[in-house]
Design an enzyme around this catalytic site. Structure first.
Site, PDB file in Angstrom:
ATOM      1  CB  SER A 199     -41.588  12.057 -31.102  1.00 29.82           C
ATOM      2  OG  SER A 199     -42.865  12.588 -31.359  1.00 29.82           O
ATOM      3  CD  GLU A 338     -45.577   8.701 -25.205  1.00 31.83           C
ATOM      4  OE1 GLU A 338     -44.990   9.790 -25.388  1.00 31.83           O
ATOM      5  OE2 GLU A 338     -44.980   7.647 -25.207  1.00 31.83           O
ATOM      6  CG  HIS A 426     -44.252  12.822 -26.532  1.00 31.58           C
ATOM      7  ND1 HIS A 426     -44.328  11.580 -27.105  1.00 31.58           N
ATOM      8  CD2 HIS A 426     -43.719  13.631 -27.479  1.00 31.58           C
ATOM      9  CE1 HIS A 426     -43.887  11.637 -28.345  1.00 31.58           C
ATOM     10  NE2 HIS A 426     -43.503  12.870 -28.596  1.00 31.58           N
TER      11      HIS A 426
END
Length: 517
Positions: A199, A338, A426
């Site tokens: 990230s 995601e 994610h």
């Protein structure tokens, strides 16, 4: 086999770690080692300064402080939170506990958190499993973020008080320099360092690849779910710095209320930034997030790498398109679902329509949006593709012309993740990377999927470990090129597909090309 000593000599003094027990058996960890001086008082909003040596043996058995952030983001267990503070520049080392005849590859991890949260003390980032299973040395780095690490006050510098830009990136550079100087004492090879992150940490990896200052500090890179376009342009950085100072002086300050106010002087800026408490700075930083939603700026968030200084002269995406990222082997990829984490938990993704139109025009937006159904899962995917997948593929396209590049899509989701609607969302690949499905943190997530989760963990760790060792994944994962676009879909089992999402990929890349012109 000879056992590695828990007492190690660094260039600042001796540190004593602890031998792992139970699930960490066979490893040693050293935690909370300073890699720079405390960034307080005159070092606040400065590039990291050299740390002071210590006498005797320094205990390295507990994580250092987390960077300043909301308490809720520092949970390390039920009802347990990591202490926060500005004095946070520490790192942690995890190694197998045996002495090896040759140095081990080194993997340096930068955690994510949207440049506003995160701590290396999060149990998910325990490097013991990865270190033991792949016979590598793992280093995790605590760095400054939010207003403490990603606001640019350099315009207010004077001969008496200097402020630097891109402090968070400078923290990463200082940590990598510490690794270069010291990791051999822990059994690691300073000539074989892989930097990896997820990230915001994955974005930080790309920023390091775009930084001339990072040359020679690492030799391979892994960017997991990066957001390559979430950077701050120099004019916006100046606007955000000005707004932050005004908010610090007057918490009721709002976007559009500046009017014809006088510019803030360097002396006034120094007073505000020096005299404010850590808590006041953090509160002003949170208010700046609200300010950003209504401000007349292009950069959608105030915190992120600032483009145009000596550390980051060019945006990572632009550097990738030009083929000027540091020419090191790269693994880059995103997750199949995601956006579900943000849709269900905390939607902080910038609006895709505004971002695309400002960057590439209405025609590009119309072409892209026509390929997604409005609302529902496909609408969520559109936002996530805009931030993560599409720019990551553009990075891969550019970088593959100058260095070996490997692209993945993480598709694996446990039964629990499927049932709750998160899917392969994610950050879920981190459980495989760090072997956390067998930990107290991840065990509940893997109920009903023990064997599959174990197989996926084994696969991911082998790929990451082999890449750290020889800079290629395990056989079966082909290199990515613009001619073939072969992507590894990580699942149980894995498979290779050519150009998944081809039509959407082409539309997004047309928009990125328009922005680059």
């Amino acid at each position: 086999m000879t056992t590695l000593s828990s007492i190690v000599s660094t260039d600042l003094g001796l540190v004593e770690g602890v031998h792992g027990r139970r699930t960490r058996k066979g490893t040693i960890s050293w935690k909370g080692i300073p890699f720079a001086a405390a960034p307080i008082a005159g070092n606040r909003f400065r590039a990291p300064q050299p740390a002071t040596p210590w006498p005797g043996v320094r205990p390295a058995k507990a994580y250092g402080k987390a960077a300043m952030q909301d308490k809720r983001f520092t949970a390390v267990g039920p009802g347990k939170y990591q202490q926060t503070g500005e004095d946070c520049l520490t790192l942690n080392v995890f190694s197998p506990d045996s002495v090896r005849s040759t140095p081990r590859p080194v993997m340096v991890f930068i955690h994510g958190g949207a440049y506003i949260m995160g701590t290396t003390a999060t149990p998910l980032y325990d490097g013991s499993s990865l270190a033991r299973s792949q016979d590598v040395v793992v280093v995790t780095v605590q760095y400054r973020f939010g207003p403490f690490g990603y606001l640019d006050f350099s315009a207010y510098s004077t001969d008496e008080r200097t402020f630097e830009s891109n402090i968070g990136i400078r923290d990463h550079l200082a940590a990598l320099d510490w690794v270069r100087r010291n990791i051999a004492a822990f059994g690691g090879d300073p000539g074989n360092v892989t930097v990896f992150g997820e990230s915001a940490g994955g974005s930080a990896v790309l920023a390091l690849m775009a930084s001339p200052a990072a040359r020679g500090l690492f030799h391979a890179a892994i960017a997991q779910s990066p957001a390559p376009e979430l950077v701050v342009e120099a004019p916006d950085a100046r606007a955000y710095a000005d707004a932050f100072l005004r908010i610090l002086e007057n918490p009721r300050y709002r976007a559009g209320s500046a009017g014809d106010e006088e510019p803030i002087s360097a002396e006034r800026a120094r007073q505000l930034l020096t005299r404010a408490s850590s808590a006041d700075l953090h509160k002003a930083g949170a208010r700046l997030m609200g300010y950003a939603k209504h401000a007349d700026v292009i950069s959608p968030i105030p915190y992120g790498p600032v483009i145009g200084d000596d550390v980051l002269p060019t945006a990572p995406l632009s550097a990738a398109q030009a083929g000027t990222l540091l020419p090191v082997p790269l693994i880059i990829g995103t997750n199949h679902d995601e956006g579900q984490l943000f849709a269900k938990v905390w939607n902080i993704l910038p609006p895709a329509e505004k971002t695309v139109i400002e960057a590439a025009g209405v025609d590009s937006w119309n072409e892209i949006s026509a390929l997604y159904e409005s609302g529902g899962p496909d609408g969520v995917r559109l936002s996530a593709d805009a931030v993560f997948w599409a720019p990551s593929i553009t990075v891969a396209d550019g970088h593959s012309t100058v260095a070996p590049t490997y692209v993945y899509r993480y598709d694996y989701a446990t039964e629990m993740l499927h049932r709750t609607g998160f899917g392969a969302t994610h950050a879920m690949e981190l459980f495989a990377v760090f072997g956390a499905f067998r930990s107290a943190l991840g065990a509940g997530m893997a109920v009903g999927s023990w064997r599959a989760a174990g197989r996926v963990t084994h696969t991911v760790q082998r790929h990451w470990g082999n890449f750290a060792l020889v800079h290629t994944p395990v056989v079966g994962w082909p290199a990515y090129t613009t001619n073939q676009r072969r992507v590894l879909l990580i699942d149980d089992p894995c498979r290779v597909r050519v150009d998944p999402g081809r039509e959407r990929r082409a539309a997004w890349q047309k928009a990125h090309a328009a922005r680059a012109r």
